[in-house]
Scaffold this motif. Structure first.
Motif, mmCIF file in Angstrom:
data_model
loop_
_atom_site.group_PDB
_atom_site.id
_atom_site.type_symbol
_atom_site.label_atom_id
_atom_site.label_comp_id
_atom_site.label_asym_id
_atom_site.label_seq_id
_atom_site.Cartn_x
_atom_site.Cartn_y
_atom_site.Cartn_z
ATOM 1 N N LYS A 196 0.827 -1.209 0.000
ATOM 2 C CA LYS A 196 0.000 0.000 0.000
ATOM 3 C C LYS A 196 0.865 1.264 0.000
ATOM 4 O O LYS A 196 0.529 2.264 -0.649
ATOM 5 C CB LYS A 196 -0.920 -0.006 1.217
ATOM 6 C CG LYS A 196 -2.023 -1.050 1.165
ATOM 7 C CD LYS A 196 -3.041 -0.716 0.098
ATOM 8 C CE LYS A 196 -4.201 -1.701 0.106
ATOM 9 N NZ LYS A 196 -5.210 -1.369 -0.932
ATOM 10 N N GLN A 197 1.973 1.240 0.727
ATOM 11 C CA GLN A 197 2.843 2.412 0.789
ATOM 12 C C GLN A 197 3.491 2.695 -0.565
ATOM 13 O O GLN A 197 3.591 3.856 -0.988
ATOM 14 C CB GLN A 197 3.911 2.193 1.869
ATOM 15 C CG GLN A 197 3.351 2.224 3.283
ATOM 16 C CD GLN A 197 4.298 1.621 4.303
ATOM 17 O OE1 GLN A 197 5.453 1.292 4.000
ATOM 18 N NE2 GLN A 197 3.822 1.450 5.525
ATOM 19 N N GLU B 151 2.227 1.792 -3.470
ATOM 20 C CA GLU B 151 1.154 2.246 -4.360
ATOM 21 C C GLU B 151 0.860 3.731 -4.135
ATOM 22 O O GLU B 151 0.672 4.496 -5.097
ATOM 23 C CB GLU B 151 -0.110 1.423 -4.134
ATOM 24 C CG GLU B 151 -1.273 1.861 -5.025
ATOM 25 C CD GLU B 151 -2.533 1.042 -4.814
ATOM 26 O OE1 GLU B 151 -3.525 1.313 -5.527
ATOM 27 O OE2 GLU B 151 -2.532 0.131 -3.956
ATOM 28 N N GLU B 152 0.832 4.146 -2.899
ATOM 29 C CA GLU B 152 0.581 5.564 -2.599
ATOM 30 C C GLU B 152 1.680 6.444 -3.192
ATOM 31 O O GLU B 152 1.401 7.510 -3.740
ATOM 32 C CB GLU B 152 0.500 5.762 -1.087
ATOM 33 C CG GLU B 152 0.211 7.204 -0.680
ATOM 34 C CD GLU B 152 0.160 7.388 0.824
ATOM 35 O OE1 GLU B 152 -0.165 8.505 1.268
ATOM 36 O OE2 GLU B 152 0.444 6.418 1.563
ATOM 37 N N GLY C 84 1.277 6.386 -7.065
ATOM 38 C CA GLY C 84 -0.006 6.895 -7.534
ATOM 39 C C GLY C 84 -0.796 5.864 -8.312
ATOM 40 O O GLY C 84 -1.856 6.164 -8.851
#
Length: 466
Positions: free
Chosen positions: A60-61, A63-64, A67
């Protein structure tokens, strides 16, 4: 009334106790469903690795930061509904999927349809998975960008930071995570490196398969790699003593067969374009050490092996603008091997070791990079690399001879630990369509090397007595 309240309470408790991946990581549910369908323990093992809370959080990190994820890009792309986990495709039913040629690279499709050499009996689609690199590398990259770091490539092809220093020896950030040109994409690929800082294969085993689908020669070797500067994950952090100006080093010692046992090579890559690689080999039959020139890197690592010294990790060419053009020619989605090596090998060979009984493939978003030889003096007129948009490394590579003919292919699978984002390798599927020869290369990652002193492993005078 009391029963209804009790039921509601149980439902709420059940929702709260659901595993984190149930809502936040649908790819885990897909891997678990695939494992239930196939009954294959490797699928279940990989699902369990992905389901660890640390693995989900790291995915998730990243992906953040980017973007996007591979899954979010695919969700917007209008992929055929049939192209989903669990689908199995053979030579007999391939015509039922007319879209297959849009996603399966032509050389792989040819082997699926082959009736003579290096046949692929079955491909199986597995879930598209978010892949991560180490958290420390992510934090270093975010911090550099927040501080206004700007990367550039000069006329020599050298990667520089905003201070004009060599970026990969004086910093820790990944360069060009949103590449706009071919040379930027190539440096993003080189910046990925090995997505680790210490690497060892004990052993690397390679079977040389002839056109008759029989093993012609079998090699066994130990291979080592180390990131020399900009280390953030493995001790010692920062730099390796005595390796100033060196991006990375690699070495190999041949153990089998007997006629090459003891052959060793060590190579260091310098950040400066004016400083050629320090490339040395010990030849046991001559009892002497040779200093190898740049042209020697185009030779096969040993007789029968398709991999040249420049294909140690897909490609280890220096980006010399006078010799090569680097063109970002497009982007697409391809079916290539998943990075499941920490759980299982996705390419399962037949008993002959020279044909594929089944191979798992995953849909990945990639940039297409073409590296063109401008001189006519390099072994390949062109390399076409399909660089993954999540982790900036080659998913697949095609190499062309100086006549422009397709020659060699590499489709590799990595050994990636989802909870740490540290990588090694599991296999190379490497074949030659001109001579019709296949190299089955399997790596056994030695994870103990993360805690070991690697000094001496890149010194040819030490390796000669390995």
């Amino acid at each position: 009334m009391k029963l209804r309240k009790l039921g509601a309470a149980l439902l709420i408790a059940g929702a709260v106790s659901m595993p984190a991946w149930a809502q936040d990581a649908p790819w885990v549910a897909e891997w678990k469903a695939l494992a239930a369908k196939t009954g294959y323990e490797g699928h279940q093992k990989f699902a369990d690795l992905l389901a660890k809370p640390e693995a989900v959080a790291l995915a998730k990190q990243w992906e953040e930061f980017r973007g996007y994820s591979a899954r979010s890009l695919i969700a917007k792309a209008g992929i055929p509904a049939e192209l989903k986990p669990g689908l199995e495709i053979t030579r007999d039913n391939a015509a039922d999927y007319p879209w297959l040629k849009d996603y399966l690279p032509a050389p792989s499709y040819a082997q699926l349809m082959s009736t003579d050499w290096f046949k692929w009996a079955k491909i199986r689609i597995v879930p598209t998975t978010p892949y991560s690199m180490p958290k420390a590398r992510l934090e270093a990259t975010k911090a550099a960008l927040a501080a206004g770091e700007k990367f550039s490539v000069n006329e020599k092809g050298e990667l520089l930071n905003a201070k004009g220093e060599y970026a990969l020896t004086e910093g820790e950030a990944l360069p060009f995570t949103d590449p706009k040109s071919g040379i930027e994409l190539y440096w993003a690929f080189l910046g990925h490196g090995i997505a680790n800082e210490n690497l060892a294969f004990k052993p690397l085993a390679a079977d040389v398969c002839a056109t008759n689908n029989k093993v012609d020669r079998a090699f066994k070797m130990h291979l080592f790699w180390q990131k020399m500067n900009g280390r953030v994950s493995i001790e010692p952090k920062g730099s390796i003593d005595g390796e100033e100006g060196v991006i990375e080093g690699g070495s190999v010692v041949f153990l089998e067969p007997y006629d090459v046992a003891g052959l060793a090579a060590a190579r260091r890559r310098f950040a400066s374009a004016d400083k050629p690689d320090d490339f040395r080999a010990f030849v046991p039959s001559l009892r002497r050490t040779r200093v190898l020139a740049g042209s020697d890197s185009q030779d096969p690592m040993a007789g029968g092996l398709e991999a040249t010294w420049d294909e140690w990790r897909q490609t280890w060419m220096k980006p010399d603008p006078e010799q090569f053009e680097f063109n970002l020619v497009g982007e697409t989605f391809i079916l290539s091997q998943p990075e499941t090596g920490h759980a299982y090998n996705p390419a399962h060979n037949t008993e002959s070791r020279c044909e594929i009984e089944w191979i798992d493939l995953e849909l990945r978003p990639v940039w297409i990079l073409e590296v063109i030889d401008k001189t006519g003096n390099y072994i390949y007129s062109k390399r076409r690399l399909y660089i993954d948009k999540e982790f900036w490394y080659a998913q697949y590579q095609e190499m062309y001879d100086q006549e422009g003919n397709l020659w060699r292919m590499i489709d590799d699978s990595r050994d990636m630990v989802p909870e740490t984002g540290l990588w090694m390798w599991r296999n190379y599927v490497h074949w030659n369509v001109i001579s019709k020869r296949y190299n089955r290369i399997e790596m056994t990652a030695d994870w103990d090397v993360l805690d070991e002193d690697m000094s001496g492993l890149f010194d040819i005078d030490v390796l000669r007595d390995y």
